[in-house]
Design a protein around this motif. Structure first.
Motif, PDB file in Angstrom:
ATOM      1  N   THR A  44       0.867  -1.175   0.000  1.00 18.13           N
ATOM      2  CA  THR A  44       0.000   0.000   0.000  1.00 18.13           C
ATOM      3  C   THR A  44       0.906   1.228   0.000  1.00 18.13           C
ATOM      4  N   ILE A  45       0.850   1.981  -1.080  1.00 13.83           N
ATOM      5  CA  ILE A  45       1.727   3.134  -1.254  1.00 13.83           C
ATOM      6  C   ILE A  45       0.846   4.370  -1.423  1.00 13.83           C
ATOM      7  N   HIS A  46       1.017   5.349  -0.539  1.00 13.71           N
ATOM      8  CA  HIS A  46       0.215   6.574  -0.630  1.00 13.71           C
ATOM      9  C   HIS A  46       0.456   7.239  -1.981  1.00 13.71           C
ATOM     10  N   GLU A  47      -0.597   7.804  -2.548  1.00 10.57           N
ATOM     11  CA  GLU A  47      -0.492   8.400  -3.882  1.00 10.57           C
ATOM     12  C   GLU A  47       0.532   9.523  -3.952  1.00 10.57           C
ATOM     13  N   SER A  48       0.826  10.199  -2.817  1.00  9.15           N
ATOM     14  CA  SER A  48       1.792  11.297  -2.840  1.00  9.15           C
ATOM     15  C   SER A  48       3.228  10.829  -2.595  1.00  9.15           C
ATOM     16  N   ALA A  49       3.419   9.544  -2.320  1.00 10.15           N
ATOM     17  CA  ALA A  49       4.775   9.019  -2.093  1.00 10.15           C
ATOM     18  C   ALA A  49       5.496   8.844  -3.427  1.00 10.15           C
ATOM     19  N   PHE A  50       6.809   9.043  -3.406  1.00  9.17           N
ATOM     20  CA  PHE A  50       7.641   8.813  -4.593  1.00  9.17           C
ATOM     21  C   PHE A  50       8.391   7.505  -4.404  1.00  9.17           C
ATOM     22  N   VAL A  51       8.233   6.592  -5.369  1.00 10.73           N
ATOM     23  CA  VAL A  51       9.013   5.359  -5.387  1.00 10.73           C
ATOM     24  C   VAL A  51       9.754   5.348  -6.717  1.00 10.73           C
ATOM     25  N   ALA A  52      11.074   5.387  -6.647  1.00 11.40           N
ATOM     26  CA  ALA A  52      11.900   5.519  -7.847  1.00 11.40           C
ATOM     27  C   ALA A  52      11.930   4.227  -8.652  1.00 11.40           C
ATOM     28  N   GLY A  80      13.349   1.034 -10.403  1.00  8.85           N
ATOM     29  CA  GLY A  80      14.381   0.108  -9.948  1.00  8.85           C
ATOM     30  C   GLY A  80      14.131  -0.456  -8.567  1.00  8.85           C
ATOM     31  N   CYS A  81      13.123   0.071  -7.867  1.00  9.40           N
ATOM     32  CA  CYS A  81      12.801  -0.451  -6.534  1.00  9.40           C
ATOM     33  C   CYS A  81      11.947  -1.699  -6.644  1.00  9.40           C
ATOM     34  N   THR A  82      12.056  -2.544  -5.624  1.00  8.83           N
ATOM     35  CA  THR A  82      11.202  -3.715  -5.492  1.00  8.83           C
ATOM     36  C   THR A  82      10.508  -3.634  -4.145  1.00  8.83           C
ATOM     37  N   ILE A  83       9.193  -3.674  -4.166  1.00  7.45           N
ATOM     38  CA  ILE A  83       8.367  -3.569  -2.961  1.00  7.45           C
ATOM     39  C   ILE A  83       7.524  -4.841  -2.896  1.00  7.45           C
ATOM     40  N   VAL A  84       7.710  -5.648  -1.833  1.00  3.62           N
ATOM     41  CA  VAL A  84       7.101  -6.974  -1.758  1.00  3.62           C
ATOM     42  C   VAL A  84       6.237  -7.110  -0.509  1.00  3.62           C
ATOM     43  N   GLY A  85       4.981  -7.532  -0.693  1.00  5.16           N
ATOM     44  CA  GLY A  85       4.149  -7.984   0.411  1.00  5.16           C
ATOM     45  C   GLY A  85       3.528  -6.892   1.258  1.00  5.16           C
ATOM     46  N   ASP A  86       3.542  -7.109   2.575  1.00  2.05           N
ATOM     47  CA  ASP A  86       2.817  -6.288   3.550  1.00  2.05           C
ATOM     48  C   ASP A  86       3.601  -5.020   3.891  1.00  2.05           C
ATOM     49  N   VAL A  87       3.715  -4.143   2.900  1.00  3.26           N
ATOM     50  CA  VAL A  87       4.435  -2.874   3.037  1.00  3.26           C
ATOM     51  C   VAL A  87       3.428  -1.736   2.978  1.00  3.26           C
ATOM     52  N   THR A  88       3.550  -0.783   3.895  1.00  4.67           N
ATOM     53  CA  THR A  88       2.752   0.443   3.860  1.00  4.67           C
ATOM     54  C   THR A  88       3.711   1.625   3.819  1.00  4.67           C
ATOM     55  N   ILE A  89       3.523   2.503   2.836  1.00  9.83           N
ATOM     56  CA  ILE A  89       4.358   3.693   2.684  1.00  9.83           C
ATOM     57  C   ILE A  89       3.450   4.919   2.788  1.00  9.83           C
ATOM     58  N   GLY A  90       3.767   5.824   3.728  1.00  7.32           N
ATOM     59  CA  GLY A  90       2.924   6.976   4.026  1.00  7.32           C
ATOM     60  C   GLY A  90       3.101   8.150   3.074  1.00  7.32           C
ATOM     61  N   ALA A  91       2.255   9.137   3.299  1.00  9.77           N
ATOM     62  CA  ALA A  91       2.194  10.334   2.456  1.00  9.77           C
ATOM     63  C   ALA A  91       3.533  11.067   2.402  1.00  9.77           C
ATOM     64  N   GLU A  92       3.875  11.513   1.202  1.00  7.84           N
ATOM     65  CA  GLU A  92       5.059  12.328   0.926  1.00  7.84           C
ATOM     66  C   GLU A  92       6.374  11.648   1.291  1.00  7.84           C
ATOM     67  N   SER A  93       6.348  10.345   1.509  1.00 12.59           N
ATOM     68  CA  SER A  93       7.595   9.616   1.739  1.00 12.59           C
ATOM     69  C   SER A  93       8.254   9.331   0.398  1.00 12.59           C
ATOM     70  N   SER A  94       9.534   8.984   0.437  1.00  8.97           N
ATOM     71  CA  SER A  94      10.248   8.701  -0.803  1.00  8.97           C
ATOM     72  C   SER A  94      11.146   7.486  -0.622  1.00  8.97           C
ATOM     73  N   ILE A  95      11.071   6.610  -1.612  1.00 10.28           N
ATOM     74  CA  ILE A  95      11.903   5.408  -1.663  1.00 10.28           C
ATOM     75  C   ILE A  95      12.750   5.579  -2.918  1.00 10.28           C
ATOM     76  N   TRP A  96      14.060   5.704  -2.732  1.00  6.28           N
ATOM     77  CA  TRP A  96      14.936   6.103  -3.828  1.00  6.28           C
ATOM     78  C   TRP A  96      15.434   4.904  -4.623  1.00  6.28           C
TER      79      TRP A  96
END
Length: 188
Positions: free
Chosen positions: A18-26, A28-44
Motif C-alpha cells: 500500500t503506497i500513498h499516492e503522494s509518495a515517490f518510489v523511484a 528500480g525499486c522492489t516492494i514486496v508484500g505487507d508494506v505500507t508507505i505513508g504520504a510524501e515519503s520517498s523510496i529512492w
C-alpha cells in the motif's frame, strides 16, 4: 494502489503493498508484500522492501535512500510478534542502509551504510552514524548519537544537529517531487 513505472510491486501471501499516492518510489525499486508507505515519503533508486514474513510500515515524509534494504522477521516460538520493521514520520535513512525488524521512531536518522538489527530501537531525533551496526535489541534514546561496530552511545545531539536532520527531511520531500516529475517526463 496504482502501478508505478519501473517499480516491481509484488503481492505475496495475500498481501499487496500500500503506497500513498503522494509518495515517490523511484524506478528500480522492489516492494514486496505487507508494506505500507505513508504520504510524501520517498523510496529512492534500487531499494528493496521485502515484507514477506512480517510487515514493514513507513510513516509520512520519510525517505529511504538509494540501494537500501528493508526486511523483517516472522513470529517464532517465544516471540509471537516476530520483528516487524516500523519506521515513523520524518525519518532519514541514508544510502546503502540495512534495517531489519527494528523500530525507528519519528525523526530518527540512519547514516550511510549503517545496519540496525531485529528489535533494536532508534529513538526520536537520534542518529545512528554512518557505517554503524546497531545490534539486536539495543535501544538508542532520544537525541543520542551512536556509532561503531557494534554501535555504542557517543554523545547527545545538540539543537544544531537536530535542526540539520529536520532540514534534511524537508530537502528530501521537495527533491522527491522533482524526481517524480522527471521520471514522469521521461516516460512521455
Amino acid at each position: 494502489m496504482t502501478s508505478r513505472p519501473g517499480v516491481n510491486i509484488v503481492p505475496i501471501h495475500g498481501k499487496t503493498p500500500t503506497i500513498h499516492e503522494s509518495a515517490f518510489v523511484a524506478p528500480g525499486c522492489t516492494i514486496v508484500g505487507d508494506v505500507t508507505i505513508g504520504a510524501e515519503s520517498s523510496i529512492w533508486y534500487n531499494c528493496v522492501l521485502r515484507a514477506d514474513v512480517s510487515r514493514i510500515v513507513i510513516g509520512e515524509r520519510t525517505n529511504v535512500q538509494d540501494g537500501s534494504v528493508l526486511h523483517c522477521d516472522p513470529p517464532r516460538p517465544g516471540d509471537p510478534e516476530g520483528s516487524p520493521l516500523l519506521i515513523g514520520d520524518d525519518v532519514l535513512i541514508g544510502h546503502m542502509v540495512m534495517v531489519h525488524g527494528c523500530v525507528i521512531e519519528d525523526r530518527g536518522f540512519v547514516g550511510l551504510g549503517a545496519i540496525a538489527m531485529n528489535k533494536a530501537v532508534i529513538g526520536s531525533d537520534a542518529m545512528l552514524a554512518a557505517g554503524a551496526m546497531l545490534t539486536e535489541g539495543k535501544v538508542m534514546g532520544e537525541r543520542e548519537l551512536w556509532g561503531g561496530r557494534p554501535a555504542r552511545k557517543m554523545r547527545d545531539l545538540d539543537d544544531a544537529a537536530v535542526a540539520g536532520m529536520r532540514m534534511g527531511v524537508v530537502h528530501y520531500a521537495e527533491n522527491a517531487k522533482h524526481h517524480s516529475a522527471a521520471v514522469n517526463e521521461a516516460l512521455d
